[in-house]
Design a protein around this motif. Structure first.
Motif, PDB file in Angstrom:
ATOM      1  N   THR A 242       0.836  -1.192   0.000  1.00  0.00           N
ATOM      2  CA  THR A 242       0.000   0.000   0.000  1.00  0.00           C
ATOM      3  C   THR A 242       0.873   1.245   0.000  1.00  0.00           C
ATOM      4  O   THR A 242       2.001   1.222   0.506  1.00  0.00           O
ATOM      5  CB  THR A 242      -0.975   0.010   1.201  1.00  0.00           C
ATOM      6  OG1 THR A 242      -2.005   0.982   0.956  1.00  0.00           O
ATOM      7  CG2 THR A 242      -0.269   0.327   2.516  1.00  0.00           C
ATOM      8  N   GLY A 243       0.364   2.303  -0.616  1.00  0.00           N
ATOM      9  CA  GLY A 243       1.128   3.542  -0.739  1.00  0.00           C
ATOM     10  C   GLY A 243       2.263   3.452  -1.736  1.00  0.00           C
ATOM     11  O   GLY A 243       3.141   4.310  -1.763  1.00  0.00           O
ATOM     12  N   ALA A 244       2.243   2.433  -2.586  1.00  0.00           N
ATOM     13  CA  ALA A 244       3.349   2.187  -3.513  1.00  0.00           C
ATOM     14  C   ALA A 244       3.040   2.728  -4.905  1.00  0.00           C
ATOM     15  O   ALA A 244       1.880   2.885  -5.292  1.00  0.00           O
ATOM     16  CB  ALA A 244       3.643   0.694  -3.604  1.00  0.00           C
ATOM     17  N   SER A 245       4.089   2.990  -5.656  1.00  0.00           N
ATOM     18  CA  SER A 245       3.985   3.345  -7.077  1.00  0.00           C
ATOM     19  C   SER A 245       4.707   2.264  -7.861  1.00  0.00           C
ATOM     20  O   SER A 245       5.939   2.195  -7.836  1.00  0.00           O
ATOM     21  CB  SER A 245       4.617   4.716  -7.346  1.00  0.00           C
ATOM     22  OG  SER A 245       3.906   5.751  -6.692  1.00  0.00           O
ATOM     23  N   LEU A 246       3.952   1.409  -8.527  1.00  0.00           N
ATOM     24  CA  LEU A 246       4.532   0.277  -9.237  1.00  0.00           C
ATOM     25  C   LEU A 246       4.884   0.660 -10.668  1.00  0.00           C
ATOM     26  O   LEU A 246       4.039   1.131 -11.434  1.00  0.00           O
ATOM     27  CB  LEU A 246       3.569  -0.913  -9.234  1.00  0.00           C
ATOM     28  CG  LEU A 246       3.645  -1.806  -7.988  1.00  0.00           C
ATOM     29  CD1 LEU A 246       3.112  -1.079  -6.764  1.00  0.00           C
ATOM     30  CD2 LEU A 246       2.880  -3.103  -8.195  1.00  0.00           C
ATOM     31  N   ASP A 247       6.142   0.479 -11.025  1.00  0.00           N
ATOM     32  CA  ASP A 247       6.670   0.791 -12.336  1.00  0.00           C
ATOM     33  C   ASP A 247       6.193  -0.279 -13.322  1.00  0.00           C
ATOM     34  O   ASP A 247       6.547  -1.453 -13.210  1.00  0.00           O
ATOM     35  CB  ASP A 247       8.189   0.818 -12.272  1.00  0.00           C
ATOM     36  CG  ASP A 247       8.861   1.187 -13.587  1.00  0.00           C
ATOM     37  OD1 ASP A 247       8.315   0.879 -14.652  1.00  0.00           O
ATOM     38  OD2 ASP A 247       9.960   1.761 -13.546  1.00  0.00           O
ATOM     39  N   ALA A 248       5.364   0.158 -14.292  1.00  0.00           N
ATOM     40  CA  ALA A 248       4.912  -0.735 -15.348  1.00  0.00           C
ATOM     41  C   ALA A 248       5.282  -0.134 -16.698  1.00  0.00           C
ATOM     42  O   ALA A 248       4.469  -0.060 -17.621  1.00  0.00           O
ATOM     43  CB  ALA A 248       3.407  -0.957 -15.252  1.00  0.00           C
ATOM     44  N   THR A 249       6.553   0.278 -16.793  1.00  0.00           N
ATOM     45  CA  THR A 249       7.025   1.010 -17.971  1.00  0.00           C
ATOM     46  C   THR A 249       7.879   0.187 -18.919  1.00  0.00           C
ATOM     47  O   THR A 249       8.366   0.712 -19.909  1.00  0.00           O
ATOM     48  CB  THR A 249       7.858   2.244 -17.544  1.00  0.00           C
ATOM     49  OG1 THR A 249       9.117   1.792 -16.994  1.00  0.00           O
ATOM     50  CG2 THR A 249       7.130   3.095 -16.525  1.00  0.00           C
ATOM     51  N   GLY A 250       8.101  -1.077 -18.610  1.00  0.00           N
ATOM     52  CA  GLY A 250       9.014  -1.852 -19.449  1.00  0.00           C
ATOM     53  C   GLY A 250      10.440  -1.360 -19.380  1.00  0.00           C
ATOM     54  O   GLY A 250      11.184  -1.434 -20.345  1.00  0.00           O
ATOM     55  N   GLY A 251      10.808  -0.839 -18.219  1.00  0.00           N
ATOM     56  CA  GLY A 251      12.179  -0.372 -18.033  1.00  0.00           C
ATOM     57  C   GLY A 251      12.466   0.998 -18.622  1.00  0.00           C
ATOM     58  O   GLY A 251      13.635   1.378 -18.786  1.00  0.00           O
ATOM     59  N   SER A 252      11.433   1.777 -18.892  1.00  0.00           N
ATOM     60  CA  SER A 252      11.633   3.093 -19.494  1.00  0.00           C
ATOM     61  C   SER A 252      12.289   4.090 -18.549  1.00  0.00           C
ATOM     62  O   SER A 252      12.810   5.122 -18.990  1.00  0.00           O
ATOM     63  CB  SER A 252      10.288   3.672 -19.965  1.00  0.00           C
ATOM     64  OG  SER A 252       9.715   2.858 -20.964  1.00  0.00           O
TER      65      SER A 252
END
Length: 255
Positions: A242-252
């Motif tokens: 919770t309170g997280a920002s999950l990187d779903a950018t493909g390593g961008s």
């Protein structure tokens, strides 16, 4: 169809196409009843509902142009009616704030005050009001998932207002995560990179190639790849996040 979200209900804003549609489909495949929200394109939302139903899932459409006066009330009137019709009650287990407005690549010097107001009304104010209204329906252990953007972590001057609005959305995630923790409600952000949502720009080979170079994998993201992260956060497997920002950018964002 699987059953990790059986007996759960979800609202996905802006789910008539792109990441929103993929998220609605993914949640439905896990067993959730999904309210498919649209702003203007009722037919596209109906197509999302049809896709879910053809896949054996359950869904209904709700329409409201977020960012305009009365839109949240309009949306929740339809949402509560649809939930009652399908479940006999109005509990909403999962809220996905996906709907967004963006600038058209204007230089910072060219952005008008009206554009700033419009972008913030949809991308920051509307999610706050949606959460505020939804909290009376979300049971303990519910899920709030905000679709942010990689531009909150990477300088893209023509997208400055969009980035500012998504930064505000990330603050909503952070502060609500602390506020709602006593109720075991998790609140998280998902940060997509450039994702092929079917817009006209993705039909231009030169543009596709240029955008592909931003990813570590040298390709564009697919809506389903971001939706998989959304679905994960909606399940009990993500109860400790919770309170997280999950990187779903493909390593961008790797540089």
């Amino acid at each position: 169809m699987t059953s990790t979200l059986n007996d759960k209900t979800a609202l996905v804003t802006g789910s008539s196409r792109g990441i929103g549609r993929a998220s609605a489909l993914g949640l439905a495949r896990e067993g959730a009843l999904v309210a498919v929200h649209y702003g203007r394109d009722k037919q596209a939302a109906r197509e999302t509902v049809d896709l879910i139903e053809k896949d054996g899932g359950r869904a209904f459409a709700v329409g409201a142009e977020l960012g305009t006066p009365g839109a949240v009330d309009q949306l929740f009137h339809q949402l509560e009616a649809g939930l009652r019709e399908h479940t006999g009650e109005t509990a909403l287990d999962i809220l996905v704030n996906n709907a967004a407005a963006t600038t058209l690549g204007d230089a910072p010097e060219e952005v008008s005050a009206e554009q700033i107001d419009e972008i913030f009304a949809v991308n920051a104010k509307a999610p706050f009001l949606l959460v505020q209204r939804a909290l009376g329906l979300i049971p303990d252990g519910g899920r709030i998932i905000n679709i942010s953007s990689a531009v909150t972590r990477r300088a893209v001057p023509p997208q400055i207002v969009y980035a500012m609005s998504k930064g505000a959305l990330d603050q909503l995630t952070l502060h609500l995560a602390r506020h709602l923790a006593p109720r075991q409600i998790t609140v998280n952000s998902v940060l997509p990179g450039i994702t092929d949502n079917g817009s006209a720009v993705f039909q231009i080979p030169e543009a596709r190639e240029q955008m592909s170079q931003l990813s570590a994998f040298k390709r564009l993201g697919e809506p389903e790849e971001v939706a998989n992260v959304v679905v994960f956060l909606a399940t009990d497997r993500a109860r400790w996040i919770t309170g997280a920002s999950l990187d779903a950018t493909g390593g961008s964002l790797l540089g």
